[in-house]
Design a protein around this motif. Structure first.
Motif, PDB file in Angstrom:
ATOM      1  N   GLY A  30       0.740  -1.596  -0.092  1.00 44.74           N
ATOM      2  CA  GLY A  30       0.265   0.194   0.280  1.00 44.74           C
ATOM      3  C   GLY A  30       1.129   1.523   0.094  1.00 44.74           C
ATOM      4  N   SER A  31       0.203   2.121  -0.795  1.00 48.54           N
ATOM      5  CA  SER A  31       0.718   3.402  -1.109  1.00 48.54           C
ATOM      6  C   SER A  31       2.250   3.510  -1.095  1.00 48.54           C
ATOM      7  N   TRP A  32       2.885   3.773  -0.687  1.00 54.04           N
ATOM      8  CA  TRP A  32       4.385   3.554  -1.156  1.00 54.04           C
ATOM      9  C   TRP A  32       5.372   2.125  -1.782  1.00 54.04           C
ATOM     10  N   GLY A  33       4.236   1.041  -0.297  1.00 54.68           N
ATOM     11  CA  GLY A  33       4.508  -0.470  -0.721  1.00 54.68           C
ATOM     12  C   GLY A  33       3.919  -0.527  -1.698  1.00 54.68           C
ATOM     13  N   GLY A  34       3.187   0.109  -2.192  1.00 52.98           N
ATOM     14  CA  GLY A  34       2.390   0.045  -3.729  1.00 52.98           C
ATOM     15  C   GLY A  34       2.830   0.063  -4.917  1.00 52.98           C
ATOM     16  N   ASP A  89     -11.076   8.384  -3.991  1.00 53.91           N
ATOM     17  CA  ASP A  89     -11.067   9.729  -5.124  1.00 53.91           C
ATOM     18  C   ASP A  89     -10.728  11.012  -4.388  1.00 53.91           C
ATOM     19  N   TRP A  90     -10.698  10.709  -3.643  1.00 52.43           N
ATOM     20  CA  TRP A  90     -10.336  12.077  -2.999  1.00 52.43           C
ATOM     21  C   TRP A  90      -8.840  11.467  -1.929  1.00 52.43           C
ATOM     22  N   ASP A  91      -7.764  10.906  -2.257  1.00 51.11           N
ATOM     23  CA  ASP A  91      -6.412  10.196  -1.910  1.00 51.11           C
ATOM     24  C   ASP A  91      -6.001  12.245  -2.265  1.00 51.11           C
ATOM     25  N   THR A  92      -5.262  12.843  -1.567  1.00 51.67           N
ATOM     26  CA  THR A  92      -4.818  14.090  -1.631  1.00 51.67           C
ATOM     27  C   THR A  92      -3.050  14.320  -1.918  1.00 51.67           C
ATOM     28  N   LEU A  93      -2.679  12.398  -1.308  1.00 51.51           N
ATOM     29  CA  LEU A  93      -1.198  11.904  -1.154  1.00 51.51           C
ATOM     30  C   LEU A  93      -1.088  11.506  -3.016  1.00 51.51           C
ATOM     31  N   ILE A  94      -1.533  10.790  -3.388  1.00 51.07           N
ATOM     32  CA  ILE A  94      -1.852  10.011  -4.960  1.00 51.07           C
ATOM     33  C   ILE A  94      -2.831  10.592  -4.834  1.00 51.07           C
ATOM     34  N   PRO A  95      -2.878  11.287  -5.855  1.00 55.08           N
ATOM     35  CA  PRO A  95      -4.599  11.089  -6.645  1.00 55.08           C
ATOM     36  C   PRO A  95      -4.313  10.241  -7.150  1.00 55.08           C
ATOM     37  N   VAL A  96      -6.267  10.356  -7.373  1.00 50.80           N
ATOM     38  CA  VAL A  96      -6.481   9.239  -8.341  1.00 50.80           C
ATOM     39  C   VAL A  96      -6.763   9.285  -9.579  1.00 50.80           C
ATOM     40  N   GLU A  97      -6.493  10.096  -9.611  1.00 49.61           N
ATOM     41  CA  GLU A  97      -6.186  10.106 -11.217  1.00 49.61           C
ATOM     42  C   GLU A  97      -4.731   9.965 -11.996  1.00 49.61           C
ATOM     43  N   HIS A  98      -3.826   9.082 -10.749  1.00 46.67           N
ATOM     44  CA  HIS A  98      -2.620   8.657 -11.652  1.00 46.67           C
ATOM     45  C   HIS A  98      -3.381   7.166 -11.714  1.00 46.67           C
ATOM     46  N   THR A  99      -4.027   6.347 -10.998  1.00 46.61           N
ATOM     47  CA  THR A  99      -4.272   4.848 -10.954  1.00 46.61           C
ATOM     48  C   THR A  99      -5.141   5.788 -12.675  1.00 46.61           C
ATOM     49  N   ASP A 127      -3.504  13.083   2.286  1.00 47.33           N
ATOM     50  CA  ASP A 127      -3.906  11.340   3.520  1.00 47.33           C
ATOM     51  C   ASP A 127      -4.940  10.846   2.328  1.00 47.33           C
ATOM     52  N   HIS A 128      -4.074   9.370   2.138  1.00 45.79           N
ATOM     53  CA  HIS A 128      -5.052   8.803   1.171  1.00 45.79           C
ATOM     54  C   HIS A 128      -6.132   8.651   1.291  1.00 45.79           C
ATOM     55  N   GLY A 129      -7.459   9.591   1.860  1.00 48.71           N
ATOM     56  CA  GLY A 129      -8.955   9.668   1.095  1.00 48.71           C
ATOM     57  C   GLY A 129      -9.761   9.301   2.795  1.00 48.71           C
ATOM     58  N   PRO A 130     -10.505   9.742   3.021  1.00 42.49           N
ATOM     59  CA  PRO A 130     -11.383   9.630   4.149  1.00 42.49           C
ATOM     60  C   PRO A 130     -12.378   7.691   3.885  1.00 42.49           C
ATOM     61  N   LEU A 131     -12.757   7.848   2.533  1.00 44.01           N
ATOM     62  CA  LEU A 131     -13.253   6.114   2.673  1.00 44.01           C
ATOM     63  C   LEU A 131     -12.560   5.448   3.122  1.00 44.01           C
ATOM     64  N   LEU A 132     -11.165   4.963   2.272  1.00 44.01           N
ATOM     65  CA  LEU A 132     -10.216   4.214   2.436  1.00 44.01           C
ATOM     66  C   LEU A 132     -10.227   4.162   4.175  1.00 44.01           C
ATOM     67  N   SER A 133      -9.477   5.315   4.492  1.00 42.77           N
ATOM     68  CA  SER A 133      -9.583   5.425   6.280  1.00 42.77           C
ATOM     69  C   SER A 133     -11.165   4.172   6.770  1.00 42.77           C
ATOM     70  N   ALA A 134     -12.221   4.889   6.052  1.00 47.03           N
ATOM     71  CA  ALA A 134     -13.966   4.719   6.807  1.00 47.03           C
ATOM     72  C   ALA A 134     -13.751   3.301   6.999  1.00 47.03           C
ATOM     73  N   HIS A 135     -13.529   2.679   5.335  1.00 52.30           N
ATOM     74  CA  HIS A 135     -14.313   1.799   4.932  1.00 52.30           C
ATOM     75  C   HIS A 135     -12.343   0.024   5.104  1.00 52.30           C
ATOM     76  N   GLY A 136     -10.947   0.219   5.895  1.00 45.13           N
ATOM     77  CA  GLY A 136     -10.327   0.152   6.391  1.00 45.13           C
ATOM     78  C   GLY A 136     -10.535  -1.380   5.845  1.00 45.13           C
ATOM     79  N   GLY A 137     -10.957  -2.158   6.724  1.00 46.70           N
ATOM     80  CA  GLY A 137     -11.199  -3.628   6.661  1.00 46.70           C
ATOM     81  C   GLY A 137     -11.751  -4.219   5.958  1.00 46.70           C
TER      82      GLY A 137
END
Length: 464
Positions: free
Chosen positions: A203-207, A307-317, A347-357
């Motif tokens: 994930g993230s840099w590990g991604g 899609d609210w990732d502010t570290l690595i914007p979703v547009e890159h994916t 941050d990597h986005g509110p939904l990715l955090s809220a739905h981490g599980g």
């Protein structure tokens, strides 16, 4: 760009918390002391075992080894290896670990950071650190913690290789890429590995490390499946994002400064490899872009992105997927309100955090269905209520006319006849098809059953 490991969701599988111990623990660091080094067949990578231990969980034992991997002309790489226990060959999962601090290498840099402990510290092991440089976060880990994270894979009789990128130790992009390549080279010569069933997760840099590990993998160990969460895939685009997109999106000076401070350590490592900002003449990003990945990666990847990732914007994916849709499959977490970039922190986005599980449930389901044997039970962990809450958000997006077609393939994987959904806190097991039918019925008011849910979902989600 940290992405905290959430595989701990599965640690109480079958109601038994795993424990691990080193064969030669150091009371001062809780790490494994280094014994006399013994060499194995060097092959394409020289392997030195620095320590060993075992994980005890669910009435079973899994041994592990702490390894130093050396490829001529490169800095040493360190990894924790859980060999497959079954006779013959078994699948293996590679876990990319960019930030985890390890204290068992024998290197002075690791001892220095272990002494500092968890927290924010000067990034002074990086050779380009100087006045004005930002600090970095350090998170120490132990072989026991890595063993706990590996447990869900080990329980399925997979081997596990955790490869440490050691961001805190300095270096550059190429050094991280070399670390992952050393791990893949090790698997090419390790015994009992089914080289046709290798998975990789990060994930993230590990991604980033997972994507580029697959790109560089020796032809004999190309991963059969990969999962990347919010991965950094294109470094030229990332520099452009921070340098030009953020100032255009974010008007608040304090928030702009927060971005610049956060990314400064990453830019030092990027520029050390590429020569500077991609708009500067003489810089070279040819091996660090989505186009490079699209032309070199042979592994099918599932990429999950908010899609609210502010570290690595979703547009890159989105760009990466568009260049090689046959290789990269996206799963987007879509925020419904209007976005205010001035109030979103890095941050990597509110939904990715809220739905981490849920992210981990979907990720493990994808890995297990691909890597598991034909008749093997596949235990996929979930937390009570989390999948339903996520699906309620999916339905809300559907009602707004959003494209949610990327959801059904993930649900269908969980209805695979081999899948058993496991709820750790309750200790309950349920066939995947039964679980998905009940969750869909609860959210959409349908009457699907385990017998027909797969065919019912084949055309797409029910109408809202």
């Amino acid at each position: 760009m940290r992405f905290l490991p959430t595989t701990l969701l599965a640690l109480s599988l079958l109601g038994t918390l795993p424990t691990a111990c080193c064969s030669n623990p150091s009371p001062s660091t809780n790490a494994c002391q280094i014994p006399e080094e013994t060499q194995t067949d060097p092959g394409t990578v020289q392997v030195t075992q620095l320590g060993s231990g075992e994980l005890n969980a669910a009435g079973q034992t899994w041994p592990y080894q702490l390894l130093k991997l050396e490829v001529p002309g490169r800095a040493a790489t360190y990894a924790q290896w859980f060999p497959p226990r079954k006779p013959g060959v078994s699948p293996t999962v590679v876990l990319t670990k960019p930030y985890d601090g390890i204290a068992w290498t024998g290197e002075a840099v690791d001892a220095k950071w272990a002494t500092r402990g968890a927290g924010i510290h000067p990034d002074d092991s990086e050779p380009h650190y100087g006045p004005g440089s930002s600090p970095i976060a350090f998170t120490p880990t132990t072989p026991e913690l890595i063993a706990g994270e590996a447990f869900i894979h080990l329980f399925h009789d997979f081997g596990v290789l955790a490869v440490f990128g050691r961001f805190y130790a300095g270096g550059d992009l190429q050094n991280d890429r070399d670390d992952m390549n050393a791990g893949m080279r090790f698997l090419a010569q390790a015994p009992n590995v089914d080289t046709t069933r290798i998975g990789i997760f990060g994930g993230s840099w590990g991604g980033y490390e997972a994507l580029y590990a697959a790109a560089d993998a020796p032809s004999t160990v190309v991963p059969a499946v990969g999962v990347a969460l919010s991965p950094l895939s294109d470094f030229a685009a990332e520099v452009d994002y921070v340098s030009r997109w953020v100032p255009a999106r974010v008007s608040d000076p304090a928030m702009r400064a927060r971005y610049q401070q956060f990314f400064e350590p990453y830019f030092r490592r990027i520029y050390a490899t590429t020569g500077g900002d991609p708009v500067t003449p003489g810089t070279d990003y040819t091996r660090w872009t989505a186009a490079h990945l699209a032309s070199t990666v042979q592994t099918p990847f599932l990429i999950l992105h908010d899609d609210w990732d502010t570290l690595i914007p979703v547009e890159h994916t989105r760009v990466l997927v568009a260049q090689a849709p046959q290789r990269f499959t996206p799963m987007y977490f879509q925020n419904l309100p209007a976005v205010d970039w001035n109030t979103l922190p890095p941050d990597h986005g509110p939904l990715l955090s809220a739905h981490g599980g849920v992210v981990i449930t979907l990720s493990l389901g994808h890995l297990f269905v691909t890597l598991g044997a034909a008749e093997q039970p596949l235990y996929v962990p979930h937390a009570q209520g989390t999948v339903r809450t996520w699906l309620q958000g999916v339905r809300a997006a559907q009602e707004q006319g959003r494209d949610v077609s990327d959801v059904v393939p993930r649900l269908l994987e969980l209805t695979d006849p081999r899948v058993l959904m496991f709820e750790p806190s309750l200790g309950t097991l349920q066939p995947g098809a039964t679980f998905i039918a009940q969750e869909i019925n609860a959210v959409w008011g349908t009457t699907f059953t385990d017998a027909n849910v797969r065919s019912a979902l084949a055309p797409g989600l029910p109408a809202p």
